[in-house]
Design an enzyme around this catalytic site. Structure first.
Site, PDB file in Angstrom:
ATOM      1  N   ASN A  51      -8.152  36.327   9.229  1.00  0.00           N
ATOM      2  CA  ASN A  51      -6.851  36.848   9.647  1.00  0.00           C
ATOM      3  C   ASN A  51      -5.944  36.825   8.421  1.00  0.00           C
ATOM      4  O   ASN A  51      -5.427  35.780   8.049  1.00  0.00           O
ATOM      5  CB  ASN A  51      -6.299  35.957  10.775  1.00  0.00           C
ATOM      6  CG  ASN A  51      -4.898  36.344  11.193  1.00  0.00           C
ATOM      7  OD1 ASN A  51      -4.395  37.402  10.802  1.00  0.00           O
ATOM      8  ND2 ASN A  51      -4.259  35.489  11.985  1.00  0.00           N
ATOM      9  N   LYS A  99      -3.107  38.075   7.989  1.00  0.00           N
ATOM     10  CA  LYS A  99      -1.674  38.023   8.301  1.00  0.00           C
ATOM     11  C   LYS A  99      -0.907  39.054   7.449  1.00  0.00           C
ATOM     12  O   LYS A  99      -1.443  40.110   7.165  1.00  0.00           O
ATOM     13  CB  LYS A  99      -1.130  36.598   8.149  1.00  0.00           C
ATOM     14  CG  LYS A  99      -1.967  35.607   8.975  1.00  0.00           C
ATOM     15  CD  LYS A  99      -1.341  34.248   9.130  1.00  0.00           C
ATOM     16  CE  LYS A  99      -2.275  33.356   9.936  1.00  0.00           C
ATOM     17  NZ  LYS A  99      -1.709  32.040  10.223  1.00  0.00           N
ATOM     18  N   HIS A 144      -1.688  35.849  19.168  1.00  0.00           N
ATOM     19  CA  HIS A 144      -1.626  34.808  18.140  1.00  0.00           C
ATOM     20  C   HIS A 144      -0.320  34.024  18.314  1.00  0.00           C
ATOM     21  O   HIS A 144       0.708  34.591  18.677  1.00  0.00           O
ATOM     22  CB  HIS A 144      -1.678  35.445  16.751  1.00  0.00           C
ATOM     23  CG  HIS A 144      -1.858  34.435  15.665  1.00  0.00           C
ATOM     24  ND1 HIS A 144      -0.816  33.652  15.209  1.00  0.00           N
ATOM     25  CD2 HIS A 144      -2.956  34.037  14.987  1.00  0.00           C
ATOM     26  CE1 HIS A 144      -1.270  32.830  14.273  1.00  0.00           C
ATOM     27  NE2 HIS A 144      -2.565  33.047  14.121  1.00  0.00           N
ATOM     28  N   GLU A 187       1.787  32.999  16.299  1.00  0.00           N
ATOM     29  CA  GLU A 187       2.923  33.517  15.524  1.00  0.00           C
ATOM     30  C   GLU A 187       3.592  34.693  16.248  1.00  0.00           C
ATOM     31  O   GLU A 187       4.787  34.901  16.120  1.00  0.00           O
ATOM     32  CB  GLU A 187       2.456  33.900  14.110  1.00  0.00           C
ATOM     33  CG  GLU A 187       2.209  32.645  13.281  1.00  0.00           C
ATOM     34  CD  GLU A 187       1.148  32.783  12.208  1.00  0.00           C
ATOM     35  OE1 GLU A 187       0.738  33.909  11.875  1.00  0.00           O
ATOM     36  OE2 GLU A 187       0.708  31.733  11.706  1.00  0.00           O
ATOM     37  N   GLU A 204      -6.452  27.855  18.999  1.00  0.00           N
ATOM     38  CA  GLU A 204      -5.714  27.516  17.781  1.00  0.00           C
ATOM     39  C   GLU A 204      -4.533  26.622  18.141  1.00  0.00           C
ATOM     40  O   GLU A 204      -3.471  27.125  18.548  1.00  0.00           O
ATOM     41  CB  GLU A 204      -5.186  28.789  17.118  1.00  0.00           C
ATOM     42  CG  GLU A 204      -6.268  29.753  16.674  1.00  0.00           C
ATOM     43  CD  GLU A 204      -5.755  30.668  15.568  1.00  0.00           C
ATOM     44  OE1 GLU A 204      -6.304  30.608  14.469  1.00  0.00           O
ATOM     45  OE2 GLU A 204      -4.788  31.400  15.801  1.00  0.00           O
ATOM     46  N   GLY A 247      -1.935  26.454   9.478  1.00  0.00           N
ATOM     47  CA  GLY A 247      -1.260  26.426   8.184  1.00  0.00           C
ATOM     48  C   GLY A 247      -0.726  25.073   7.764  1.00  0.00           C
ATOM     49  O   GLY A 247       0.073  24.986   6.828  1.00  0.00           O
ATOM     50  N   SER A 259      -6.182  25.736  10.061  1.00  0.00           N
ATOM     51  CA  SER A 259      -6.526  24.958   8.862  1.00  0.00           C
ATOM     52  C   SER A 259      -8.027  24.793   8.632  1.00  0.00           C
ATOM     53  O   SER A 259      -8.467  23.764   8.112  1.00  0.00           O
ATOM     54  CB  SER A 259      -5.829  23.597   8.898  1.00  0.00           C
ATOM     55  OG  SER A 259      -4.426  23.758   8.832  1.00  0.00           O
TER      56      SER A 259
HETATM   57  P1  PGA Z   1      -4.738  28.932   8.948  1.00  0.00           P
HETATM   58  O1  PGA Z   1      -4.370  30.076  10.037  1.00  0.00           O
HETATM   59  O2  PGA Z   1      -6.246  28.996   8.769  1.00  0.00           O
HETATM   60  O3  PGA Z   1      -3.985  29.354   7.723  1.00  0.00           O
HETATM   61  O4  PGA Z   1      -4.302  27.656   9.518  1.00  0.00           O
HETATM   62  C1  PGA Z   1      -5.195  30.321  11.134  1.00  0.00           C
HETATM   63  C2  PGA Z   1      -4.592  31.381  12.015  1.00  0.00           C
HETATM   64  O5  PGA Z   1      -3.363  31.382  12.197  1.00  0.00           O
HETATM   65  O6  PGA Z   1      -5.302  32.239  12.555  1.00  0.00           O
END
Ligand code: PGA
Length: 248
Positions: free
Chosen positions: A9, A11, A94, A96, A164, A170, A210
């Site tokens: 992903n 982003k 997601h 976010e 998640e 993150g 992460s």
């Molecule tokens: P990350 O993000 O691996 O940077 O923690 C995962 C995600 O949001 O899909």
């Protein structure tokens, strides 16, 4: 069980040139891995990356779509537009988007229904907040998201669920392997109860938050984990491919 699915992903990162290089390096380095790869660049790079992936086994996905087929939706992208450009998957719900765009379970479900009707596969994201984890309500909150976001049309082929935990995205902090296994087994039992597909136990469940080459091996060996949704570590070819190589 199908092969593990490792999803990048990207982003809101990268220009077209960076995306082309990254996709090309993933294609070149992915042939020896024991997993399926899917990469989800930003909308602006989908066309370019689609060209790079053409004819190969690495699949292309988008990070969101609108539920309507067309119309007055400034700034949105439809399922048909994604298919047209070569996408096979779309990530929906997601955290976010749930937090910064106010996406509800009902909205995620309507987008996912449109995506499935349009022939895309969906990756539906769920996950509890830190407060919910601390309050001991993580299993219940995630169950509510799964039940509320999953379209009736979902089956074990066209749908993937990604767990998640919001507090792990993150941050470099991940749940224990016991917590991951417990949640994945719970999601699996909810899906078996809710889905009409008799093969619901074969739906792929990804862990995200992460994931990196140092922790991927133990995460990918947790109960009912069938792959990973990778953010930060998917932007570097070596770490993304190392995660794929660590699949059991
Ligand atoms: P990350 O993000 O691996 O940077 O923690 C995962 C995600 O949001 O899909």
């Amino acid at each position: 069980m199908p092969k593990a699915l490792i999803v990048g992903n990207w982003k809101m990162n990268g220009d077209i040139g960076t995306a082309r290089k990254l996709a090309g390096a993933i294609v070149a380095g992915s042939s020896t891995s024991n997993c399926d790869y899917l990469i989800c660049p930003p909308f602006t790079a989908l066309s370019e990356v689609s060209g790079v992936l053409q004819g190969g086994v690495v699949r292309l996905g988008a990070q969101d779509c609108h539920a309507a087929a067309s119309g007055a939706h400034t700034g949105d992208i439809s399922v048909g537009m994604l298919s047209d450009i070569g996408c096979q998957y779309v990530i929906l719900g997601h955290s976010e988007r749930r937090s910064s765009h106010g996406e509800s379970n009902a909205l995620v479900k309507s987008k996912a229904t449109a995506a499935l009707e349009g022939g895309l596969s969906v990756i539906i994201c769920v996950g509890e907040s830190e407060l919910e984890r601390k309050a001991g309500t993580a299993l219940a909150m995630v169950e509510k998201q799964v039940v509320g976001s999953l379209p009736e049309l979902s089956d074990s082929i066209n749908t993937v669920v990604a767990y998640e935990p919001v507090w792990a995205i993150g941050t470099g902090t991940i749940p224990t392997t016991e917590e991951i296994s417990e949640m994945h087994l719970h999601i699996s039992s909810v899906l078996e109860r809710e889905m009409s597909d008799p093969n619901a136990e074969a739906i792929r469940l990804l862990y995200g938050g992460s994931v990196n080459p140092k922790n991927s091996s133990e995460i990918l060996r947790c109960a009912r984990v069938n792959g990973a949704l990778v953010g930060g570590a998917s932007l570097e070819v070596a770490s993304f491919l190392a995660i794929g190589e660590s699949c059991p």
